[in-house]
Design a protein around this motif. Structure first.
Motif, short mmCIF file in Angstrom:
data_model
loop_
_atom_site.label_atom_id
_atom_site.label_comp_id
_atom_site.label_asym_id
_atom_site.label_seq_id
_atom_site.Cartn_x
_atom_site.Cartn_y
_atom_site.Cartn_z
N GLY A 114 -25.55 -86.93 29.60
CA GLY A 114 -25.63 -86.87 28.32
C GLY A 114 -26.00 -85.20 28.08
N LEU A 166 -23.59 -82.97 29.02
CA LEU A 166 -21.81 -82.96 28.89
C LEU A 166 -21.66 -83.30 27.45
CD1 LEU A 166 -20.97 -83.09 32.46
CD2 LEU A 166 -20.97 -81.34 31.66
N PHE A 167 -21.64 -84.57 27.42
CA PHE A 167 -21.20 -85.20 25.73
C PHE A 167 -22.25 -85.18 24.44
CE2 PHE A 167 -22.23 -89.68 23.78
CZ PHE A 167 -20.63 -90.08 23.32
N SER A 168 -23.07 -84.45 25.25
CA SER A 168 -23.59 -83.63 23.58
C SER A 168 -23.09 -82.84 23.19
CB SER A 168 -25.15 -83.02 23.65
OG SER A 168 -25.85 -84.44 24.69
N LYS A 213 -19.41 -81.90 24.11
CA LYS A 213 -18.20 -82.67 23.61
C LYS A 213 -18.37 -83.11 22.66
CE LYS A 213 -14.86 -86.17 26.01
NZ LYS A 213 -14.72 -87.37 26.03
N SER A 244 -31.28 -93.43 28.16
CA SER A 244 -31.13 -93.81 26.77
C SER A 244 -29.78 -94.11 26.36
CB SER A 244 -31.58 -92.51 26.14
OG SER A 244 -30.30 -91.99 26.01
N HIS A 247 -27.87 -92.71 24.54
CA HIS A 247 -27.08 -91.62 24.19
C HIS A 247 -26.10 -91.32 25.88
CE1 HIS A 247 -25.76 -87.45 23.79
NE2 HIS A 247 -26.17 -87.59 24.14
N ALA A 248 -27.65 -91.75 26.64
CA ALA A 248 -26.71 -91.64 28.11
C ALA A 248 -25.85 -92.77 28.99
CB ALA A 248 -27.88 -91.25 29.65
N GLN A 249 -25.79 -93.78 28.27
CA GLN A 249 -25.13 -94.32 28.43
C GLN A 249 -23.75 -95.03 28.12
OE1 GLN A 249 -25.95 -98.54 28.33
NE2 GLN A 249 -28.66 -98.78 28.72
N ALA A 264 -22.98 -91.41 27.96
CA ALA A 264 -22.23 -90.49 27.78
C ALA A 264 -21.60 -90.91 29.25
CB ALA A 264 -23.11 -89.34 28.45
N MET A 265 -21.99 -92.17 29.88
CA MET A 265 -21.80 -92.75 31.24
C MET A 265 -20.34 -93.25 31.35
SD MET A 265 -23.97 -91.94 33.95
CE MET A 265 -23.62 -93.82 35.32
N ASP A 324 -18.40 -92.48 28.58
CA ASP A 324 -17.46 -91.68 27.92
C ASP A 324 -16.55 -90.72 29.27
OD1 ASP A 324 -16.44 -89.19 25.62
OD2 ASP A 324 -17.32 -88.62 27.15
#
Lengths: 66, 468
Positions: A41, A43-45, A47, B233, B235-237, B239-240, B242
Motif C-alpha cells: 500500500g 509503495l503504491f502511494s 508510485k 483496505s 487501496h491495498a487491494q 496496490a496488490m 498493481d
C-alpha cells in the motif's frame, strides 16, 4: 533492491518454516495478503505520488514551451 | 423431442453453486441459480457488465426465456456469445498466458472500482476469441465484502504468476506443468524451481516465495484468520493488483533459436515451388469453403494465413513454443483476428483431464473440424516417429471432413536428412502406398505434383463408410 533484501529477512523471521500437516493453503494466502497489505500500500502511494509529480512537472515545462 | 430431454449439462460445470452451463439443441446456455441472483443483478446494474463488454473484456450474453434446466434452483437462463474453439492454458505460449493474466487483473481492478470482486481467477475462465483473450465466466463476479482480502489471490498466483515466472526464469517448457496441475502450479514447487535471483524480484518474492512459506506456516492454523483484527483496505487491494501487474509486465521470454524457427529459410523449396504450393492450398480452401481449419505442424502459420485471409477462423498447431510465440505476436501485430496459434504435440496430444476425465476435453473431443491441413508433416510422423501411414490416415479421418495433405517422397532431400541418422526400415513409404492407405479413409479429390519438387499435395474428402 534493498527492499527485497529486507523482505527476505522478514520472510525468514516471520514466516519461518513450519511443520506440514493437513493442507489448507487458503489460510496462508489470506494471511499473507493481510501481512503485506500495508507494505505494498505504501509503495503504491509512493508510485502514485511520483506519477502525479511527473505529470505536474511536465505540465509546467509544457506551459513554458508555449 | 422435448426440449428438456434434449438438454445436457456440461461435464466441467459442477463446482460453482451459482449456476452451470448446459447444451440444448446444440446451443450453449448458462443457468443462473437463485443463490447468485443478488450478485448477477448487481453485475448488470452497477455498470460493471457494460464497462467490461464495452472494453471487450467479458463475453457478452443475452437473457433467454426458455424452460429452465433445473427449475427448483432457477433464477435466469442466459445465452453467452458462442466461441469458435476452446483452448487450455497448457496449449498457450508465454505471451498468450501473460495476456490472459493481465486481462484477469484488469477485470479485477474494474470490479473493485464497482464494489465487486472476482471469486475465481482460473486461467480456464479465459479464452482466445478474435485474436485476444476474453473472460468467459459471467458468474465469477460477487459483491465486494469491505476490507476482505482477494479470495482468488492464491488461484491467480498458481494459474498465472507461477507458470509465467518459471517460463521466464527457467524454461519455456515448464508451462506444460499446467497440464499435470489442473489448479495451477503449487507455489512451493514453483518456489523451489525458481532460481535464487528471483528472491530479489519484489513481485516474485512476495507472491511466490513468501506466499509459499505462508501457506506452509498456516497449514495447521485455520483459525488464524478469525483471530487477526487487521483487514485490507481498497487501496491495498489496488496496490496488490498493481504489484502483480507491474511484475508480470516485466516478465519476458525471448524466443531463442529453434529447430523450426527459421524453417522456411531452410526448406528445399524453390520460390516457384513455394508459390505453387500456396496457390494449391488457396484453391483447395476456396473450393471447400470450410467453417474452420486446423493446421497441424503449422510452424509460424505461413499456410494457415491463407485460410485466415479467406475469412476462415483457423488454428495453427505446432509443437515448437518458439514458432507459436512468434505466430501469436505477429498475428497480434498484423491484427489477424482469425488466427489462433497453439502449442500441440501430435504424438502426445492434449488428453481429457480433471474430474472423471471430463473437465477439460482432449483435442479429438473438441473436433471434428471441417478441414485439416498437414503440410510437410507425414514424413516426420512416419519416418522420425514410426507412425504407420494407416494410423495417420485414421487420425485425420476421425478429426476432419476435408483434408489438405502433402506427401514428400524418400528421394526428397528433407526426407534424406531424416534417414541419415536412422536405418531405412520404411519400405512402405511410397506415394502409391500412401495413396492406397489414405484411400481407405478418404476420397482423393485432387492430387497435384508441386512444380520444381518431388512433392505431391492432395485434397481429400472423408469417406463416411470408412473402416474404424
Amino acid at each position: 533492491m534493498p527492499l527485497t533484501i529486507i523482505l527476505s529477512l522478514v520472510y525468514c523471521l516471520i514466516l519461518a518454516p513450519d511443520i506440514y500437516g493437513y493442507i489448507d493453503p487458503g489460510t496462508g494466502s489470506y494471511m499473507l495478503q493481510i501481512l503485506i497489505a500495508s507494505f505494498v500500500g505504501i509503495l503504491f502511494s509512493v508510485k502514485i505520488f511520483w506519477a502525479k509529480l511527473a505529470i505536474f512537472v511536465k505540465s509546467i515545462f509544457s506551459k513554458k514551451d508555449r | 423431442m422435448n426440449a428438456l430431454n434434449d438438454s445436457v449439462r456440461h461435464p466441467a460445470s459442477f463446482r460453482d453453486p451459482s449456476g452451470f452451463i448446459f447444451y440444448r439443441e446444440d446451443i450453449l446456455y448458462r443457468q443462473i441459480n437463485q443463490v447468485y441472483k443478488q450478485n448477477y443483478d448487481y453485475l448488470m446494474e452497477s455498470g460493471l457488465y457494460e464497462t467490461l463488454i464495452k472494453n471487450e473484456l467479458l463475453i457478452s450474453h443475452k437473457a433467454e426465456d426458455i424452460p429452465p434446466f433445473l427449475p427448483d434452483r432457477y433464477y435466469k437462463t442466459i445465452r453467452p456469445k458462442p466461441l469458435s474453439f476452446i483452448s487450455y492454458p497448457y496449449e498457450w505460449c508465454f505471451s498468450q498466458l501473460k495476456d490472459a493474466a493481465l486481462l484477469t487483473l484488469q477485470i479485477q481492478k474494474l470490479s473493485i472500482e464497482k464494489d465487486m470482486t472476482l471469486k475465481d481467477a482460473s486461467a480456464y475462465n479465459i479464452q482466445f476469441q478474435d485474436g485476444a483473450p476474453i473472460f468467459i465466466d459471467t458468474l465469477s463476479f460477487e459483491k465486494l465484502i469491505p476490507d476482505e482480502p482477494w479470495v482468488a489471490y492464491r488461484q491467480f498466483c498458481q494459474h498465472f504468476l507461477a507458470p509465467l515466472a518459471l517460463m521466464s526464469y527457467r524454461d519455456m517448457r515448464l508451462g506444460m506443468l499446467l497440464r499435470s496441475n489442473i489448479d495451477g502450479i503449487p507455489l512451493d514447487l514453483a518456489s523451489q524451481i525458481l532460481p535464487k535471483i528471483t528472491h530479489l524480484n519484489l513481485t516474485l518474492q512476495l507472491n511466490i516465495h513468501m506466499h509459499a512459506k505462508s501457506q506452509s506456516k498456516y497449514t495447521d492454523n485455520v483459525n488464524a484468520k478469525d483471530n487477526i483484527k487487521k483487514r485490507i483496505s481498497k487501496h491495498a487491494q489496488f496496490a496488490m493488483i498493481d504489484n502483480l501487474e507491474s511484475g508480470i509486465r516485466k516478465l519476458k521470454w525471448k524466443p531463442g533459436q529453434t529447430e523450426w524457427g527459421d524453417y522456411y529459410d531452410k526448406t528445399n523449396y524453390s520460390s516457384g515451388a513455394l508459390q505453387f504450393k500456396q496457390n494449391c492450398v488457396k484453391s483447395f480452401i476456396s473450393k471447400v469453403k470450410p467453417k474452420m481449419v486446423w493446421d497441424f505442424g503449422a510452424n509460424m502459420g505461413f499456410f494457415t494465413k491463407i485460410a485466415t485471409d479467406n475469412n476462415i477462423p483457423s488454428i495453427a498447431f505446432d509443437i515448437d513454443p518458439v514458432a507459436v510465440e512468434k505466430n501469436y505476436l505477429a498475428s497480434a501485430k498484423s491484427k489477424n483476428k482469425l488466427m489462433l496459434p497453439l502449442i500441440f504435440d501430435l504424438l502426445n496430444p492434449s488428453p481429457s483431464i480433471g474430474w472423471h476425465n471430463r473437465e477439460r476435453d482432449s483435442l479429438s473431443e473438441r473436433g471434428p473440424v471441417d478441414m485439416c491441413m498437414g503440410l510437410a508433416l507425414v514424413h516426420h510422423l512416419a519416418i522420425s516417429n514410426n507412425i504407420p501411414i494407416r494410423n495417420i490416415a485414421k487420425f485425420f479421418n476421425s478429426t476432419c471432413r476435408w483434408l489438405i495433405i502433402e506427401f514428400i517422397p524418400k528421394t526428397d532431400s528433407q526426407v534424406q536428412r531424416l534417414l541419415m541418422t536412422r536405418e531405412d526400415i520404411f519400405d512402405d513409404y511410397t506415394r502409391e502406398f500412401f495413396e492406397s492407405e489414405f484411400s481407405q479413409y478418404f476420397s482423393i479429390i485432387t492430387a497435384t505434383e508441386i512444380i520444381e519438387s518431388e512433392r505431391v499435395i492432395y485434397l481429400m474428402k472423408k469417406k463416411i463408410d470408412s473402416k474404424p
